[in-house]
Enzyme design. Structure first.
Site, PDB file in Angstrom:
ATOM      1  NE  ARG A  71      13.777  53.734  25.314  1.00 44.24           N
ATOM      2  CZ  ARG A  71      14.627  53.855  24.300  1.00 44.24           C
ATOM      3  NH1 ARG A  71      15.208  52.798  23.784  1.00 44.24           N
ATOM      4  NH2 ARG A  71      14.878  55.042  23.790  1.00 44.24           N
ATOM      5  N   GLY A  84      17.396  56.410  25.267  1.00 44.20           N
ATOM      6  CA  GLY A  84      18.328  56.101  24.173  1.00 44.20           C
ATOM      7  C   GLY A  84      19.674  56.749  24.441  1.00 44.20           C
ATOM      8  CG  ASP A 111      12.888  64.529  20.495  1.00 42.93           C
ATOM      9  OD1 ASP A 111      13.838  64.582  21.312  1.00 42.93           O
ATOM     10  OD2 ASP A 111      12.189  63.516  20.354  1.00 42.93           O
ATOM     11  CB  THR A 159      17.592  62.664  22.732  1.00 46.89           C
ATOM     12  OG1 THR A 159      17.020  62.179  21.520  1.00 46.89           O
ATOM     13  CG2 THR A 159      17.156  64.110  22.898  1.00 46.89           C
TER      14      THR A 159
HETATM   15  P1  ADP Z   1      14.143  58.938  26.089  1.00 47.30           P
HETATM   16  O1  ADP Z   1      14.538  59.471  27.428  1.00 47.30           O
HETATM   17  O2  ADP Z   1      15.326  58.763  25.188  1.00 47.30           O
HETATM   18  O3  ADP Z   1      13.018  59.752  25.466  1.00 47.30           O
HETATM   19  P2  ADP Z   1      12.264  56.803  26.822  1.00 47.30           P
HETATM   20  O4  ADP Z   1      11.071  57.532  26.310  1.00 47.30           O
HETATM   21  O5  ADP Z   1      12.384  55.348  26.518  1.00 47.30           O
HETATM   22  O6  ADP Z   1      13.630  57.439  26.292  1.00 47.30           O
HETATM   23  O7  ADP Z   1      12.317  57.009  28.395  1.00 47.30           O
HETATM   24  C1  ADP Z   1      13.348  56.433  29.172  1.00 47.30           C
HETATM   25  C2  ADP Z   1      12.818  55.956  30.497  1.00 47.30           C
HETATM   26  O8  ADP Z   1      12.242  57.068  31.213  1.00 47.30           O
HETATM   27  C3  ADP Z   1      11.673  54.944  30.409  1.00 47.30           C
HETATM   28  O9  ADP Z   1      12.128  53.634  30.240  1.00 47.30           O
HETATM   29  C4  ADP Z   1      10.993  55.117  31.756  1.00 47.30           C
HETATM   30  O10 ADP Z   1      11.690  54.435  32.757  1.00 47.30           O
HETATM   31  C5  ADP Z   1      11.139  56.617  31.972  1.00 47.30           C
HETATM   32  N1  ADP Z   1       9.892  57.263  31.501  1.00 47.30           N
HETATM   33  C6  ADP Z   1       9.550  57.607  30.247  1.00 47.30           C
HETATM   34  N2  ADP Z   1       8.297  58.118  30.181  1.00 47.30           N
HETATM   35  C7  ADP Z   1       7.829  58.072  31.447  1.00 47.30           C
HETATM   36  C8  ADP Z   1       6.584  58.419  32.077  1.00 47.30           C
HETATM   37  N3  ADP Z   1       5.573  58.943  31.369  1.00 47.30           N
HETATM   38  N4  ADP Z   1       6.468  58.220  33.402  1.00 47.30           N
HETATM   39  C9  ADP Z   1       7.488  57.719  34.130  1.00 47.30           C
HETATM   40  N5  ADP Z   1       8.656  57.346  33.606  1.00 47.30           N
HETATM   41  C10 ADP Z   1       8.851  57.514  32.294  1.00 47.30           C
END
Ligand code: ADP
Length: 321
Positions: free
Chosen positions: A73, A12, A132, A128
């Site tokens: 994402r 995000g 969190d 973010t």
């Molecule tokens: P944020 O970084 O804001 O928490 P997301 O949770 O959507 O947002 O994570 C962003 C990107 O990071 C995901 O689209 C994915 O490419 C990568 N990512 C998130 N979680 C994992 C995971 N468990 N393993 C590998 N890549 C991940």
């Protein structure tokens, strides 16, 4: 000392990501290190959307919300095959180290890339609005977002009071009630509903009815999306109290806007620290702030722990609302 690093924003978007990227880029150039921008997060890393940046590339962005690098994402990055492709692209450009600006998910992705990358230096910055990320009091963008919400609360209060309404304001935070709690306390909300604390809607409705009977003109209820749907909660309150109840779901407006002074400054400070660390070969740390001072947190500790809402804030909200 490394000769070439890259920076990306992921997950995000949040206001201040540009200030952080600018600081990474200008610090690297100041240190005589080549710096690359990876566009559109991990998806761009997989698709080789990687371009060398100059000092000029980051002109005129410190005041802008969002991220000029773009973010995405990427489901493909969650697979080992995807991460291997991404790593091969970094190698192709002779990129030796990486700064990742993003939330918990992005940092988790970074930790997996680090395992695959055989010691390639990787440094994370918490970007973010949800605040969190474990190990840091501060995340880039949270201050701007909470101020945006506060502005909305102030405006909604004017109209709520004119019509003797209850206004339910749904704010972002699927797992974390930080935005709701901070904006609710600062905005003088009557109730703040967060995923971390139980609440009894029937009891709240009884209290609202009593207070309107004894002359109250309006009530503001801030709901974190993870505590329930604002629309549903407002319907139930309206039906149970018989008081005119409206809902405002703030949505993506909370992400946008020009970053606050705090977000610009702290993001700049963290960007410099991240660039200097990665250039000198430091790996697997996240830089953040604790009690006003920059701290470095182990990347794996940060992604393997869950930050919880400060119980002191929950207690304060109970006293003041
Ligand atoms: P944020 O970084 O804001 O928490 P997301 O949770 O959507 O947002 O994570 C962003 C990107 O990071 C995901 O689209 C994915 O490419 C990568 N990512 C998130 N979680 C994992 C995971 N468990 N393993 C590998 N890549 C991940």
């Amino acid at each position: 000392m490394l000769k070439s690093i890259a920076v990306l924003t992921s997950g995000g978007d949040s206001p201040g990501m540009n200030a952080a990227t600018r600081a990474v880029v200008r610090t690297a150039i100041f240190e005589g290190v080549k710096v690359w921008g990876i566009y559109n997060g991990y998806q761009g890393m997989i698709e080789d959307d990687i371009h060398e940046l100059t000092s000029r590339s980051v002109s005129d962005i410190i005041q802008r919300g969002g991220t000029f690098l773009g973010t995405a994402r990427s489901e493909e990055f969650k697979t080992e095959a995807g991460r291997k492709k991404a790593l091969a692209n970094l190698k192709k450009h002779e990129i030796e180290g990486l700064v990742i600006i993003g939330g918990d998910g992005s940092l988790t992705g970074g930790s997996l890339l680090s395992k695959l990358g055989n010691g390639m230096p990787i440094v994370g910055l918490p970007g973010t609005i949800d605040n969190d990320v474990w190990g840091t009091d501060y995340t880039i963008g949270a201050d701007t977002a909470v101020n945006t919400i506060l502005d909305a609360i102030n405006k909604l209060r004017d109209t709520a009071s004119s019509h003797r309404r209850i206004i339910v304001i749904e704010v972002m935070g699927r797992k974390s009630g930080w935005l709701a709690m901070m904006s609710g306390i600062a905005g003088g909300a009557e109730y703040i509903l967060v995923p971390e604390a139980k609440f009894d809607l029937d009891q709240i409705c009884r209290e609202l009815k009593d207070s309107y009977t004894s002359g109250r003109r309006y009530s503001i209820i801030v709901v974190a999306e993870g505590a329930g749907s604002g629309i549903e909660i407002s319907k139930q309150i309206g039906a149970k109290t018989g008081i005119d109840t409206r809902v405002s779901v703030l949505g993506h407006i909370q992400r946008g806007g020009s970053p606050s002074v705090e977000d610009r400054l702290k993001a700049s400070i963290l960007g410099e620290r991240a660039a200097l660390a990665v250039i000198s070969g430091v790996s697997n740390v996240v830089f953040g702030f604790n009690a006003g001072k920059v701290v470095s947190i182990d990347l794996f500790d940060s992604v393997n722990n869950t930050k919880t809402l400060d119980p002191e804030l929950v207690r304060l909200a109970r006293v003041l609302t």
